[in-house]
Write a protein that holds these residues in place. Structure first.
Motif, PDB file in Angstrom:
ATOM      1  N   ALA A  14       6.968  16.543   7.113  1.00 32.64           N
ATOM      2  CA  ALA A  14       8.153  16.721   6.264  1.00 32.64           C
ATOM      3  C   ALA A  14       9.360  16.570   7.183  1.00 32.64           C
ATOM      4  O   ALA A  14      10.019  17.532   7.552  1.00 32.64           O
ATOM      5  N   GLN A  15       9.605  15.331   7.561  1.00 39.65           N
ATOM      6  CA  GLN A  15      10.552  15.062   8.637  1.00 39.65           C
ATOM      7  C   GLN A  15      11.581  14.007   8.267  1.00 39.65           C
ATOM      8  O   GLN A  15      11.376  13.182   7.395  1.00 39.65           O
ATOM      9  N   GLU A  16      12.671  14.060   9.003  1.00 41.72           N
ATOM     10  CA  GLU A  16      13.830  13.214   8.765  1.00 41.72           C
ATOM     11  C   GLU A  16      13.504  11.726   8.844  1.00 41.72           C
ATOM     12  O   GLU A  16      14.172  10.919   8.207  1.00 41.72           O
ATOM     13  N   SER A  17      12.482  11.350   9.561  1.00 44.75           N
ATOM     14  CA  SER A  17      12.113   9.931   9.703  1.00 44.75           C
ATOM     15  C   SER A  17      12.014   9.244   8.347  1.00 44.75           C
ATOM     16  O   SER A  17      12.438   8.103   8.188  1.00 44.75           O
ATOM     17  N   PHE A  18      11.444   9.945   7.366  1.00 42.17           N
ATOM     18  CA  PHE A  18      11.241   9.323   6.053  1.00 42.17           C
ATOM     19  C   PHE A  18      12.552   9.059   5.323  1.00 42.17           C
ATOM     20  O   PHE A  18      12.686   8.060   4.636  1.00 42.17           O
ATOM     21  N   ARG A  19      13.514   9.950   5.460  1.00 41.01           N
ATOM     22  CA  ARG A  19      14.800   9.727   4.792  1.00 41.01           C
ATOM     23  C   ARG A  19      15.569   8.565   5.401  1.00 41.01           C
ATOM     24  O   ARG A  19      16.479   8.034   4.772  1.00 41.01           O
ATOM     25  N   GLN A  20      15.206   8.181   6.597  1.00 39.87           N
ATOM     26  CA  GLN A  20      15.876   7.042   7.233  1.00 39.87           C
ATOM     27  C   GLN A  20      15.463   5.719   6.600  1.00 39.87           C
ATOM     28  O   GLN A  20      16.104   4.702   6.804  1.00 39.87           O
ATOM     29  N   ARG A  21      14.390   5.745   5.854  1.00 38.78           N
ATOM     30  CA  ARG A  21      13.974   4.588   5.050  1.00 38.78           C
ATOM     31  C   ARG A  21      14.501   4.842   3.642  1.00 38.78           C
ATOM     32  O   ARG A  21      13.755   5.172   2.722  1.00 38.78           O
ATOM     33  N   ALA A  22      15.803   4.704   3.466  1.00 32.49           N
ATOM     34  CA  ALA A  22      16.508   5.180   2.270  1.00 32.49           C
ATOM     35  C   ALA A  22      15.948   4.629   0.967  1.00 32.49           C
ATOM     36  O   ALA A  22      15.753   5.379   0.009  1.00 32.49           O
ATOM     37  N   ASP A  23      15.683   3.326   0.884  1.00 32.92           N
ATOM     38  CA  ASP A  23      15.179   2.752  -0.364  1.00 32.92           C
ATOM     39  C   ASP A  23      13.807   3.313  -0.714  1.00 32.92           C
ATOM     40  O   ASP A  23      13.543   3.663  -1.859  1.00 32.92           O
ATOM     41  N   GLU A  24      12.950   3.405   0.276  1.00 36.99           N
ATOM     42  CA  GLU A  24      11.604   3.936   0.055  1.00 36.99           C
ATOM     43  C   GLU A  24      11.671   5.416  -0.329  1.00 36.99           C
ATOM     44  O   GLU A  24      10.989   5.865  -1.248  1.00 36.99           O
ATOM     45  N   TRP A  25      12.509   6.184   0.356  1.00 39.57           N
ATOM     46  CA  TRP A  25      12.628   7.610   0.054  1.00 39.57           C
ATOM     47  C   TRP A  25      13.174   7.824  -1.354  1.00 39.57           C
ATOM     48  O   TRP A  25      12.724   8.701  -2.081  1.00 39.57           O
ATOM     49  N   ALA A  26      14.116   7.005  -1.749  1.00 42.21           N
ATOM     50  CA  ALA A  26      14.698   7.128  -3.092  1.00 42.21           C
ATOM     51  C   ALA A  26      13.661   6.863  -4.176  1.00 42.21           C
ATOM     52  O   ALA A  26      13.785   7.378  -5.291  1.00 42.21           O
ATOM     53  N   ALA A  27      12.642   6.078  -3.860  1.00 37.65           N
ATOM     54  CA  ALA A  27      11.602   5.729  -4.837  1.00 37.65           C
ATOM     55  C   ALA A  27      10.326   6.543  -4.646  1.00 37.65           C
ATOM     56  O   ALA A  27       9.268   6.174  -5.152  1.00 37.65           O
ATOM     57  N   THR A  28      10.402   7.662  -3.944  1.00 32.58           N
ATOM     58  CA  THR A  28       9.213   8.462  -3.688  1.00 32.58           C
ATOM     59  C   THR A  28       8.525   8.860  -4.997  1.00 32.58           C
ATOM     60  O   THR A  28       9.178   9.083  -6.011  1.00 32.58           O
ATOM     61  N   ALA A  29       7.225   8.945  -4.970  1.00 31.25           N
ATOM     62  CA  ALA A  29       6.444   9.257  -6.169  1.00 31.25           C
ATOM     63  C   ALA A  29       6.664  10.688  -6.659  1.00 31.25           C
ATOM     64  O   ALA A  29       6.432  10.977  -7.824  1.00 31.25           O
ATOM     65  N   ASN A  30       7.092  11.576  -5.778  1.00 35.22           N
ATOM     66  CA  ASN A  30       7.265  12.982  -6.142  1.00 35.22           C
ATOM     67  C   ASN A  30       8.601  13.496  -5.606  1.00 35.22           C
ATOM     68  O   ASN A  30       8.652  14.074  -4.521  1.00 35.22           O
ATOM     69  N   THR A 145       3.888  13.783  -1.202  1.00 38.29           N
ATOM     70  CA  THR A 145       4.436  12.592  -1.835  1.00 38.29           C
ATOM     71  C   THR A 145       4.051  11.365  -1.041  1.00 38.29           C
ATOM     72  O   THR A 145       3.612  11.454   0.104  1.00 38.29           O
ATOM     73  N   THR A 146       4.213  10.229  -1.687  1.00 42.10           N
ATOM     74  CA  THR A 146       3.984   8.937  -1.058  1.00 42.10           C
ATOM     75  C   THR A 146       4.839   7.922  -1.798  1.00 42.10           C
ATOM     76  O   THR A 146       5.630   8.287  -2.668  1.00 42.10           O
ATOM     77  N   SER A 147       4.672   6.671  -1.446  1.00 42.93           N
ATOM     78  CA  SER A 147       5.419   5.615  -2.128  1.00 42.93           C
ATOM     79  C   SER A 147       4.445   4.538  -2.575  1.00 42.93           C
ATOM     80  O   SER A 147       3.276   4.527  -2.174  1.00 42.93           O
ATOM     81  N   ASP A 148       4.949   3.653  -3.414  1.00 44.05           N
ATOM     82  CA  ASP A 148       4.128   2.552  -3.908  1.00 44.05           C
ATOM     83  C   ASP A 148       3.650   1.678  -2.754  1.00 44.05           C
ATOM     84  O   ASP A 148       4.329   1.556  -1.725  1.00 44.05           O
ATOM     85  N   ILE A 149       2.508   1.060  -2.946  1.00 42.51           N
ATOM     86  CA  ILE A 149       2.017   0.053  -2.001  1.00 42.51           C
ATOM     87  C   ILE A 149       2.135  -1.293  -2.703  1.00 42.51           C
ATOM     88  O   ILE A 149       1.590  -1.480  -3.796  1.00 42.51           O
ATOM     89  N   ALA A 150       2.852  -2.197  -2.084  1.00 42.33           N
ATOM     90  CA  ALA A 150       3.078  -3.515  -2.683  1.00 42.33           C
ATOM     91  C   ALA A 150       1.810  -4.361  -2.612  1.00 42.33           C
ATOM     92  O   ALA A 150       0.947  -4.163  -1.748  1.00 42.33           O
ATOM     93  N   ALA A 151       1.711  -5.306  -3.540  1.00 40.51           N
ATOM     94  CA  ALA A 151       0.585  -6.257  -3.528  1.00 40.51           C
ATOM     95  C   ALA A 151       0.678  -7.113  -2.271  1.00 40.51           C
ATOM     96  O   ALA A 151       1.761  -7.504  -1.850  1.00 40.51           O
ATOM     97  N   THR A 152      -0.472  -7.355  -1.671  1.00 38.79           N
ATOM     98  CA  THR A 152      -0.542  -8.258  -0.512  1.00 38.79           C
ATOM     99  C   THR A 152      -1.789  -9.108  -0.645  1.00 38.79           C
ATOM    100  O   THR A 152      -2.878  -8.590  -0.890  1.00 38.79           O
ATOM    101  N   GLY A 153      -1.614 -10.405  -0.500  1.00 32.56           N
ATOM    102  CA  GLY A 153      -2.763 -11.300  -0.619  1.00 32.56           C
ATOM    103  C   GLY A 153      -3.460 -11.111  -1.947  1.00 32.56           C
ATOM    104  O   GLY A 153      -2.842 -11.161  -3.002  1.00 32.56           O
ATOM    105  N   ASP A 154      -4.764 -10.856  -1.890  1.00 32.71           N
ATOM    106  CA  ASP A 154      -5.559 -10.648  -3.096  1.00 32.71           C
ATOM    107  C   ASP A 154      -5.572  -9.198  -3.568  1.00 32.71           C
ATOM    108  O   ASP A 154      -6.212  -8.872  -4.569  1.00 32.71           O
ATOM    109  N   LEU A 155      -4.883  -8.329  -2.856  1.00 31.48           N
ATOM    110  CA  LEU A 155      -4.899  -6.906  -3.186  1.00 31.48           C
ATOM    111  C   LEU A 155      -3.767  -6.564  -4.149  1.00 31.48           C
ATOM    112  O   LEU A 155      -2.618  -6.965  -3.950  1.00 31.48           O
TER     113      LEU A 155
END
Length: 192
Positions: A14-30, A145-155
């Motif tokens: 639960a650390q500041e590192s995650f808030r530094q990824r502002a777009d990802e943090w704003a879209a957090t699942a929880n 909490t976590t964030s979405d995982i984008a599609a990559t290749g066949d996944l």
């Protein structure tokens, strides 16, 4: 580290590192994760459970998890205390690169309560390792909490909410942990 129970709350990344990824943090699942973690910390302190702060570092990376960047620190609003154990890990789980297991045994801990950031990575992996090491594990999914995982290749892409539900299912069905909510933990209706 005044504690009088055999339970420890592990607050994972639960650390500041995650808030530094502002777009990802704003879209957090929880979005309630920090509030729920704070409730768990307050409860742990009230009942005499040990509170342990785990942060993640990637030294020399130059990124937000590089300690030299200054973001490898617990969210200030969680107000860690100087007398509470703090460890910085360099692996996904909180045990392999720290002395956490030794510290828990030394304190007579038999149950760990897991919460924090990256439901399916550091939190889930820590819960699995704790179970393998013989600890009883309560996993508080609504305090992760976590964030979405984008599609990559066949996944296919996977939503953060789906990741959280999957984590609950796997940990519970396979016997790694008991899944509880923040409300259950603080009300005392969870395992004791």
């Amino acid at each position: 580290m005044a504690q009088n129970s055999d339970t420890a709350l592990l607050v994972i990344d639960a650390q500041e590192s995650f808030r530094q990824r502002a777009d990802e943090w704003a879209a957090t699942a929880n979005p309630q994760v920090i509030d729920n973690v704070a409730r768990l910390v307050e409860h742990a302190r009230e009942v005499g459970d040990q509170v342990i702060w785990i942060t993640h570092a990637d030294p020399g990376s130059g990124g937000v998890f590089d300690p030299d960047q200054g973001f490898v620190r617990v969210f200030a609003e969680l107000e860690p205390r100087d007398d509470e154990l703090a460890r910085t890990k360099t692996t996904v789980n909180a045990f392999t690169s720290t002395d956490l297991e030794e510290q828990l045994h030394r304190s007579g801990i038999r149950r760990v309560v897991v919460c924090g950031i990256r439901t399916e990575q550091c939190c889930e992996t820590t819960a699995r390792v704790a179970g393998d090491l013989g600890f009883n594990v309560d996993y508080v999914t609504d305090a992760t909490t976590t964030s979405d995982i984008a599609a990559t290749g066949d996944l296919a892409a996977v939503s953060g909410v789906d990741i959280m539900r999957r984590t609950e299912s796997i940990l519970s069905a396979r016997g790694f942990a008991t899944i509880i909510t923040t409300d259950q933990r603080v009300s005392g209706s969870a395992s004791a």
